[in-house]
Design an enzyme around this catalytic site. Sequence first.
Site, PDB file in Angstrom:
ATOM      1  CD  GLU A  59     -50.395   7.497 -34.057  1.00  0.00           C
ATOM      2  OE1 GLU A  59     -50.867   8.493 -33.451  1.00  0.00           O
ATOM      3  OE2 GLU A  59     -49.315   6.962 -33.748  1.00  0.00           O
ATOM      4  CG  HIS A 128     -46.337  -0.653 -28.160  1.00  0.00           C
ATOM      5  ND1 HIS A 128     -46.548  -0.063 -26.956  1.00  0.00           N
ATOM      6  CD2 HIS A 128     -45.807   0.303 -28.969  1.00  0.00           C
ATOM      7  CE1 HIS A 128     -46.141   1.200 -27.008  1.00  0.00           C
ATOM      8  NE2 HIS A 128     -45.695   1.450 -28.221  1.00  0.00           N
TER       9      HIS A 128
END
Lengths: 322, 342
Positions: A59, A128
């Site tokens: 990322e 998450h």
Amino acid sequence: MRQLAYHEAKLEALRELMEEDDRVYLIGGTFFSLSPHRLGFAAVEKAYPDRVAAPPISELGFCGLATGAAMAGLRPVVDLTTGSFLFEAWPQVCNEAANVLYMSGGQVRAPVVFHMLHGLRGGGAAQHSASPQAMLWNCPGLEIVLPSSPRDVKGLLKSAVASENPTVFIDHSGLFDTEGPVPEADHVPLGQADVKRAGADVTLIGTSLALHRALGVAEVLAREGIDVEVVDPRTLVPFDLDTVMASVEKTGRVVVVDETHQSCGVAAEIAARIVETGFDKLKGPIRRVATLDVPVPYSQPLEEHIGPSEGRITAAIRESIG
Amino acid sequence: MIPALPKTQLLAQCRKMLLVRHFEEALIGLHHEGRFRGHYHVYIGQEATGVPAISLLQPDDLLFSTHRNHGHILARGGDPGRLLAEILGRRDGYNRGKGGSFHTSPRELGFLQCSGVVGGILPLGTGAAYAAKSRASGQIAVCLFGDGALEEGAVPEAFNLASLWKLPVLYLCENNGKYGAGNAVGAMQSSTMAVYPLTDLPAAYKIPAVQVDGTDAAAVHEALNESIEAIRSGGGPRFIETLSVRWPGSETNWPVVKAPTAVDLAWDVSGIPEDVRAWYRDSDPVLRFMRELVESGQADKAELETLNRSVLDQINAAVDFAFDSPYPELSEAETDVFAENR
């Protein structure tokens, strides 16, 4: 007007963006998460194999890559999957992309879009389920977009890509199967709130999936004669305080519902702005319905307990009316 | 050695090296006089890397640098007056005073970001290369950074992306820590890597990587030339590590000029304090370049003296320009946060 499912409107936006502007590149491709709607996106990938890239699991690297590509002339839309993974990319998003225009004295722009899904999603647990919009709101230089309807997801995604600034596009998988009207030709600008339900007694402010809970509660309370106005800011940056204040002036009572954690959260900032701008318009304290200040638990009843549930919204409205 | 180039180009390179050197010596002096605040990093000792390297780039290539950017900007043709004005936070600085020493990034010279985040530019430069390749623009992206950057996680992520997607990016790692004494003797620490030579790291990602003497302008020129050609012909990313020896003046966080640079020093360092004399004799790239210019018959000392004087005059004018520039209006603090959307 035609009705579309949210996922259809979002896919239509992605398809039109690719058709209309050859500077648009998609980096990462889970715009529909693991939902079955991801199959619709496969057609876009197939149509533009050179403009949809599948990056490695990095990322930090690919958000920086997208930012650098934006500085050099592309309009990348980079997908981080869940908002929790934005933390992996924090230095590139908050310390490079957000700063470059200002730091360069206006010389260099980074018109990149960071896309992610936020919030309590049913079993996402602590790593998450993040809703990073409050943290991002404390980072000047980023536009923050939170669609809640099929019309908004299409219009706002197109406006985000057209924007000259780095934009964080925060979606919610809980919205994918909702339906609503979507005009064929439409424009939803950044910085324009939307009154999703008109009412006279209480102003209920919310974004994204929390907005739907707000609308549900408003319908239930309407049967008791409580008339709730539901305002969706749609973008936190820029923030349309005028529309919010027009509602507050009318009702004098405010409940802010939001999925970020309570402390220094989105609801806190909205409440502060209302108090600073129109304390004299308020008939009582503003109430916040936010996610409790705990990491997100896995277990279903616990996850439901910490979030901005219909029960908590209803209670806050009753308190507000007194 | 000096690069195999016409005399005019060699003298132009010599002039730029002297410009970088005298700019920073002047800067250090101004800081010691208390004439500006803030931290800054100098490029002294690396001039024979940046000047020949940057001279090989095309005007539309895209550059990314770090907090140690003064040498890169001046090598690219930057105006020392506007650079100093930026370091002073003045209105006529390249970034209108909003960036400062760490972030001066003249877009008109192709600089897209000079980041103070160590390693931060590697993903960005890789992205600019992604844009260049996507649009078949013929541009290359160049990341100029130090050895410490390799300690950051962003760097291997960028290497992986550049290698997988064969992106036209040059990673120029200026390792200024050769023989760096490190913290043991109170000096500034250089990089702390498990991987030496540093070229092993990009090589693990299948990025061709070479190591050259960063004080040898000819070696830098040759390595860069070969790599840039390979990148432009679609060969994907390249990595070059240049080695230079830490300037004794940067022994502490705040630089100190032990001996102002002068043409004569290229041949006679006897007047330099003994404890730092070896650096000027063996490792100063600017003195070395001048010495080699004369020894190869490309210039004589008188020409270099003239060149040196013209640089000092330019620096004096730059200092006057920068201090004459006003501070930005306070309202400027709230501009450039967002670009206007139509």
